[in-house]
Design a protein around this motif. Structure first.
Motif, PDB file in Angstrom:
ATOM      1  N   PRO A 194      25.079  31.900  21.429  1.00  0.00           N
ATOM      2  CA  PRO A 194      24.542  32.683  20.317  1.00  0.00           C
ATOM      3  C   PRO A 194      23.996  34.046  20.730  1.00  0.00           C
ATOM      4  CG  PRO A 194      22.968  31.000  20.966  1.00  0.00           C
ATOM      5  CD  PRO A 194      24.188  30.797  21.835  1.00  0.00           C
ATOM      6  N   ASN A 195      23.971  34.337  22.028  1.00  0.00           N
ATOM      7  CA  ASN A 195      23.476  35.641  22.466  1.00  0.00           C
ATOM      8  C   ASN A 195      24.579  36.648  22.707  1.00  0.00           C
ATOM      9  OD1 ASN A 195      20.601  35.102  22.596  1.00  0.00           O
ATOM     10  ND2 ASN A 195      21.182  33.597  24.142  1.00  0.00           N
ATOM     11  N   VAL A 196      25.801  36.168  22.515  1.00  0.00           N
ATOM     12  CA  VAL A 196      26.954  37.054  22.652  1.00  0.00           C
ATOM     13  C   VAL A 196      27.767  36.923  21.377  1.00  0.00           C
ATOM     14  CG1 VAL A 196      29.070  37.535  23.926  1.00  0.00           C
ATOM     15  CG2 VAL A 196      27.038  36.730  25.149  1.00  0.00           C
ATOM     16  N   CYS A 197      27.942  38.035  20.675  1.00  0.00           N
ATOM     17  CA  CYS A 197      28.686  37.995  19.425  1.00  0.00           C
ATOM     18  C   CYS A 197      29.996  38.743  19.629  1.00  0.00           C
ATOM     19  CB  CYS A 197      27.851  38.653  18.339  1.00  0.00           C
ATOM     20  SG  CYS A 197      28.602  38.583  16.726  1.00  0.00           S
ATOM     21  N   THR A 212      46.293  33.255  18.273  1.00  0.00           N
ATOM     22  CA  THR A 212      44.975  32.824  17.776  1.00  0.00           C
ATOM     23  C   THR A 212      44.269  34.007  17.108  1.00  0.00           C
ATOM     24  OG1 THR A 212      44.195  33.221  20.004  1.00  0.00           O
ATOM     25  CG2 THR A 212      44.617  30.937  19.386  1.00  0.00           C
ATOM     26  N   GLY A 213      42.964  33.803  16.807  1.00  0.00           N
ATOM     27  CA  GLY A 213      42.205  34.862  16.163  1.00  0.00           C
ATOM     28  C   GLY A 213      42.213  34.703  14.661  1.00  0.00           C
ATOM     29  N   ASN A 214      42.295  33.452  14.245  1.00  0.00           N
ATOM     30  CA  ASN A 214      42.247  33.167  12.825  1.00  0.00           C
ATOM     31  C   ASN A 214      40.848  33.385  12.290  1.00  0.00           C
ATOM     32  OD1 ASN A 214      43.100  31.951  10.318  1.00  0.00           O
ATOM     33  ND2 ASN A 214      44.700  31.062  11.624  1.00  0.00           N
ATOM     34  N   VAL A 215      40.783  33.655  10.989  1.00  0.00           N
ATOM     35  CA  VAL A 215      39.495  33.993  10.393  1.00  0.00           C
ATOM     36  C   VAL A 215      38.513  32.811  10.479  1.00  0.00           C
ATOM     37  CG1 VAL A 215      40.149  33.367   8.041  1.00  0.00           C
ATOM     38  CG2 VAL A 215      38.473  35.171   8.413  1.00  0.00           C
ATOM     39  N   ASN A 216      39.023  31.611  10.549  1.00  0.00           N
ATOM     40  CA  ASN A 216      38.118  30.450  10.624  1.00  0.00           C
ATOM     41  C   ASN A 216      37.651  30.106  12.033  1.00  0.00           C
ATOM     42  OD1 ASN A 216      40.408  29.332  11.635  1.00  0.00           O
ATOM     43  ND2 ASN A 216      40.839  28.062   9.849  1.00  0.00           N
ATOM     44  N   GLU A 217      38.021  30.906  13.015  1.00  0.00           N
ATOM     45  CA  GLU A 217      37.452  30.708  14.364  1.00  0.00           C
ATOM     46  C   GLU A 217      36.099  31.419  14.382  1.00  0.00           C
ATOM     47  OE1 GLU A 217      40.427  32.165  17.147  1.00  0.00           O
ATOM     48  OE2 GLU A 217      41.941  30.998  16.111  1.00  0.00           O
ATOM     49  N   GLU A 222      25.823  26.031  19.276  1.00  0.00           N
ATOM     50  CA  GLU A 222      24.834  27.089  19.016  1.00  0.00           C
ATOM     51  C   GLU A 222      25.519  28.415  18.743  1.00  0.00           C
ATOM     52  OE1 GLU A 222      24.226  25.283  22.180  1.00  0.00           O
ATOM     53  OE2 GLU A 222      23.366  23.831  20.788  1.00  0.00           O
ATOM     54  N   GLY A 223      26.760  28.517  19.213  1.00  0.00           N
ATOM     55  CA  GLY A 223      27.487  29.774  19.032  1.00  0.00           C
ATOM     56  C   GLY A 223      28.163  29.894  17.676  1.00  0.00           C
ATOM     57  N   TYR A 224      27.997  28.902  16.814  1.00  0.00           N
ATOM     58  CA  TYR A 224      28.643  28.961  15.506  1.00  0.00           C
ATOM     59  C   TYR A 224      28.082  30.134  14.708  1.00  0.00           C
ATOM     60  CZ  TYR A 224      30.735  27.704  11.101  1.00  0.00           C
ATOM     61  OH  TYR A 224      31.463  27.743   9.941  1.00  0.00           O
ATOM     62  N   GLY A 225      28.979  30.952  14.190  1.00  0.00           N
ATOM     63  CA  GLY A 225      28.540  32.120  13.433  1.00  0.00           C
ATOM     64  C   GLY A 225      28.398  33.356  14.305  1.00  0.00           C
ATOM     65  N   TYR A 226      28.853  33.268  15.551  1.00  0.00           N
ATOM     66  CA  TYR A 226      28.776  34.424  16.446  1.00  0.00           C
ATOM     67  C   TYR A 226      30.151  34.843  16.980  1.00  0.00           C
ATOM     68  CZ  TYR A 226      23.815  33.699  16.021  1.00  0.00           C
ATOM     69  OH  TYR A 226      22.559  33.551  15.506  1.00  0.00           O
ATOM     70  N   SER A 227      31.199  34.323  16.356  1.00  0.00           N
ATOM     71  CA  SER A 227      32.549  34.821  16.635  1.00  0.00           C
ATOM     72  C   SER A 227      33.134  35.238  15.299  1.00  0.00           C
ATOM     73  CB  SER A 227      33.439  33.723  17.231  1.00  0.00           C
ATOM     74  OG  SER A 227      33.023  33.413  18.522  1.00  0.00           O
ATOM     75  N   PHE A 228      33.651  36.450  15.254  1.00  0.00           N
ATOM     76  CA  PHE A 228      34.266  36.944  14.016  1.00  0.00           C
ATOM     77  C   PHE A 228      35.682  37.408  14.316  1.00  0.00           C
ATOM     78  CE2 PHE A 228      29.747  37.348  13.380  1.00  0.00           C
ATOM     79  CZ  PHE A 228      29.574  36.909  12.077  1.00  0.00           C
ATOM     80  N   ASN A 229      36.586  37.076  13.400  1.00  0.00           N
ATOM     81  CA  ASN A 229      37.976  37.475  13.573  1.00  0.00           C
ATOM     82  C   ASN A 229      38.533  38.022  12.279  1.00  0.00           C
ATOM     83  OD1 ASN A 229      39.051  36.633  16.332  1.00  0.00           O
ATOM     84  ND2 ASN A 229      37.871  34.842  15.694  1.00  0.00           N
ATOM     85  N   ILE A 230      39.186  39.169  12.384  1.00  0.00           N
ATOM     86  CA  ILE A 230      39.852  39.739  11.219  1.00  0.00           C
ATOM     87  C   ILE A 230      41.303  40.015  11.587  1.00  0.00           C
ATOM     88  CG2 ILE A 230      39.794  41.550   9.482  1.00  0.00           C
ATOM     89  CD1 ILE A 230      36.842  41.732   9.995  1.00  0.00           C
ATOM     90  N   PRO A 231      42.166  39.025  11.311  1.00  0.00           N
ATOM     91  CA  PRO A 231      43.584  39.239  11.583  1.00  0.00           C
ATOM     92  C   PRO A 231      44.215  40.030  10.447  1.00  0.00           C
ATOM     93  CG  PRO A 231      43.203  36.969  10.853  1.00  0.00           C
ATOM     94  CD  PRO A 231      41.874  37.674  10.809  1.00  0.00           C
ATOM     95  N   THR A 253      26.815  44.120  13.058  1.00  0.00           N
ATOM     96  CA  THR A 253      25.753  44.761  13.837  1.00  0.00           C
ATOM     97  C   THR A 253      24.397  44.543  13.167  1.00  0.00           C
ATOM     98  OG1 THR A 253      27.357  46.439  14.441  1.00  0.00           O
ATOM     99  CG2 THR A 253      25.083  46.895  15.009  1.00  0.00           C
ATOM    100  N   GLU A 254      24.386  44.703  11.873  1.00  0.00           N
ATOM    101  CA  GLU A 254      23.142  44.532  11.129  1.00  0.00           C
ATOM    102  C   GLU A 254      22.633  43.095  11.237  1.00  0.00           C
ATOM    103  OE1 GLU A 254      21.798  44.794   6.529  1.00  0.00           O
ATOM    104  OE2 GLU A 254      23.612  45.858   7.090  1.00  0.00           O
ATOM    105  N   TYR A 255      23.583  42.178  11.209  1.00  0.00           N
ATOM    106  CA  TYR A 255      23.250  40.756  11.248  1.00  0.00           C
ATOM    107  C   TYR A 255      22.827  40.307  12.646  1.00  0.00           C
ATOM    108  CZ  TYR A 255      25.264  36.033  12.231  1.00  0.00           C
ATOM    109  OH  TYR A 255      25.520  34.776  12.693  1.00  0.00           O
ATOM    110  N   PHE A 256      23.545  40.788  13.653  1.00  0.00           N
ATOM    111  CA  PHE A 256      23.319  40.285  15.017  1.00  0.00           C
ATOM    112  C   PHE A 256      22.232  41.070  15.756  1.00  0.00           C
ATOM    113  CE2 PHE A 256      24.733  40.233  19.588  1.00  0.00           C
ATOM    114  CZ  PHE A 256      24.417  38.908  19.829  1.00  0.00           C
ATOM    115  N   LYS A 257      22.051  42.314  15.397  1.00  0.00           N
ATOM    116  CA  LYS A 257      21.071  43.183  16.059  1.00  0.00           C
ATOM    117  C   LYS A 257      21.187  43.154  17.588  1.00  0.00           C
ATOM    118  CE  LYS A 257      17.886  43.189  12.226  1.00  0.00           C
ATOM    119  NZ  LYS A 257      18.746  42.414  11.306  1.00  0.00           N
TER     120      LYS A 257
END
Lengths: 398, 215
Positions: A194-197, A212-217, A222-231, A253-257
């Motif tokens: 969770p400290n690396v987004c 890979t790199g699907n939007v649902n990855e 603890e890292g759930y919600g810290y990987s974002f993918n826009i294919p 950026t706003e969310y993860f700070k």
């Protein structure tokens, strides 16, 4: 630090990691991954007077201990053996070397360690406050896995650098990857952290490597919600790419700070790139670093490390695209107008294609895309889905 | 691919005389949607789904009054007889069963005893593996005449480039039934040399394949 104005009025202190030795990372003469790109970009900057020797810092060699922050010992050992020509084809297979994509070559361990070391030099320069930003165009090898080479990448300098930052500086790292290929190696390395987004904007994996790199990855544990993918869809153009990139980058950026931003600046989403199917132009490659620069000042006190990555039209696309990262990083302004004659005179005889005469691509570089509206709409939907998680968290009562 | 390679072998089952409440709790605790009902010999005599249980549960508005509904025995709501599969059945056959009977789960029995279970989700997971999208790869599609001997000609081109194949699918080519589309996932980031070779050999490569776009 003064509020970032973004109008070319601010000069930042920046460092350019450079060595001719980057070119020792060379698979084969006809291999699409060619580090001559870095030299071409550097010399282009020299010839417009945008960079001086004082801006350069030499890359150091990454130590084995540093490689092991991400890679497994048997893998590093195998690469060392391959480096001296004593790894059999059979042995190499397990580690993904000796394939058409990542053939073995003499000195490959040292050449790869130098790329990683270059990224670490950039990290130290920024996090020890010697400079605001640093650029290592020799890095960005985002497909390297813990114990496997793939997609032209041996050691994953971005991943090593992030882990290095976590251990030496305890900073929260936002990794933004705009290579046309999914930044899979870095994503998987920090999938539960969770400290690396990580945010990767790339061409959909339906056709393109690595798939890979699907939007649902979105990460696990603890890292759930810290990987974002826009294919984005094949044939995506500047406007749509810039829109999803800007929206996602700002929201994340706003969310993860983050405390520091690392960008992987692969330049293979350009319409001329032979390996991908996106239709972007020089416009995108001014926009990408501008926003990164802007947000680094807004959220991270300027701390921004930019890396290279893919980019397989090494003559017409990569030198300009990568030079603009530096122009924006150091001078807050992209270069405009004509490409200097001395650069063209030196390189045109060596280039198999006509070099571009201007920093900006001309209109009509490609035929109109018939399904533009649908592609744009589809990308918008994907963006929405990718951002849903943030929206959801945002709306929860505190 | 055989059912025994795909099925789950740790199966949660219940006896017919246990209560709906027990089933409800198991479904919730284990995040599952089906419970096979077995007799004392571990023979499958029925199956209950989360929907059967929900239909038999009291409305959320009358939870207090109707609590006794949860004490009914499972035999009162279970479906019977049950469609089952054998460990040596093919996974494709199970997909047909799901489709034809509009169900989402079959218990697997051997010598009439319950040995496993396979659900729609397991099925989809297997299909994903079969398409090869879970492995790093590039996809190319090749339009070929539908006649014997074409396939080895195409794969020989891949072999000469030492390109490993992750998966292969063969689709009918909708606009013209004399053609087929071969879909390969290849373990390479650079399929260009292979594509060039295929084009030189006279094949039409659809990469990427989007209707309305010129190649």
């Amino acid at each position: 630090m003064a509020k970032y104005a973004g109008d070319g009025t601010m000069t930042c202190k920046a460092a350019f990691v450079y060595s001719e030795e980057f070119r020792t990372y060379r698979f084969r003469d006809d291999h699409p991954f060619n580090q001559l790109r870095v030299t071409l970009a550097y010399e282009l900057l020299q010839s417009i007077g945008s960079i001086t020797e004082q801006d350069l810092i030499p890359p150091r060699m990454a130590t084995e201990e540093e490689l092991l922050l991400v890679h497994e010992k048997p893998y590093v050992d195998a690469i060392k053996k391959a480096s001296s020509g004593s790894l059999s084809e059979e042995e190499g297979y397990e580690f993904g070397v000796g394939t058409e994509d990542t053939p073995m070559f003499n000195g490959m361990h040292e050449a790869s360690s130098l790329l990683v070391g270059g990224t670490l030099s950039a990290v130290d320069a920024v996090l020890q406050d010697k400079v605001d930003h640093a650029l290592n165009l020799g890095g960005g090898l985002h497909h390297g896995f813990q114990r496997k080479a793939s997609g032209f990448c041996i050691y994953n300098d971005g991943a090593v650098a992030i882990q290095y930052i976590r251990e030496h500086y305890q900073a929260k790292v936002l990794y933004i990857d705009t290579d046309a290929h999914h930044g899979d190696g870095v994503q998987w390395a920090f999938y539960d952290d969770p400290n690396v987004c990580t945010l990767s904007v790339h061409e959909t994996g339906r056709y393109l490597f690595p798939g890979t790199g699907n939007v649902n990855e979105r990460g696990i544990k603890e890292g759930y919600g810290y990987s974002f993918n826009i294919p984005v869809d094949a044939f995506t153009e500047d406007e749509s790419f810039m829109h999803v990139y800007e929206t996602a980058f700002r929201k994340v950026t706003e969310y993860f700070k983050p405390d520091v931003i690392i960008t992987q600046n692969g330049a293979d989403a350009h319409v001329l790139d032979p390996l991908t199917h996106l239709c972007c132009t020089s416009k995108l490659y001014e926009f990408i670093p501008k926003l990164a620069h802007n947000l680094a000042h807004e959220y991270c006190d300027g701390k921004w490390i930019a890396l290279g990555g893919g980019g397989y039209d090494i003559w017409r696309v990569v030198p300009r695209a990568w030079a603009q990262i530096w122009n924006i990083m150091a001078h807050d302004k992209p270069a405009e107008g004509d490409i200097p004659k001395d650069w063209l005179d030196k390189w045109q005889p060596k280039a198999p294609v006509q070099l571009p005469s201007s920093w900006h691509d001309h209109q009509g570089l490609y035929k109109e895309i018939p399904r533009k509206a649908e592609i744009t709409e589809k990308n918008e939907k994907v963006l929405e889905k990718a951002m849903q998680f943030i929206q959801l968290k945002h709306n929860l009562p505190k | 691919m055989l059912v025994e390679e795909v099925m789950k072998t740790e199966v949660i089952s219940l006896k017919a005389d246990e209560t709906i409440e027990t089933a409800l709790k198991l479904l919730n605790d284990h995040h599952i949607r089906h419970i096979p009902i077995v007799d004392e010999h571990n023979h499958v005599i029925g199956i209950v789904s989360d929907r059967d249980v929900r239909d038999a549960s009291p409305s959320v508005f009358q939870i207090e009054q109707d609590k006794e509904a949860l004490q009914n025995k499972l035999e009162s709501i279970m479906s019977s007889p049950v469609i089952t599969a054998h460990p040596l059945d093919f996974v494709e056959e199970i997909a047909s069963i799901f489709y034809e009977h509009e169900i989402a789960c079959v218990p697997v029995t051997k010598a009439n005893k319950l040995v496993g279970i396979i659900t729609e989700k397991d099925m989809l997971y297997t299909m994903i593996q079969l398409t090869g999208v879970n492995v790093q790869s590039s996809q190319i599609e090749i339009k070929v005449i539908d006649k014997p001997g074409i396939f080895p000609e195409v794969t020989a081109v891949l072999g000469r480039r030492k390109t490993n194949i992750t998966s292969v699918l063969i689709y009918p080519y909708q606009p013209d039934s004399t053609y087929k589309v071969l879909v390969f996932r290849l373990q390479t980031m650079n399929p260009m040399p292979v594509i060039e070779d295929l084009k030189l050999a006279g094949y039409e490569v659809l990469w990427p394949n989007m209707p309305g776009m010129e190649q």
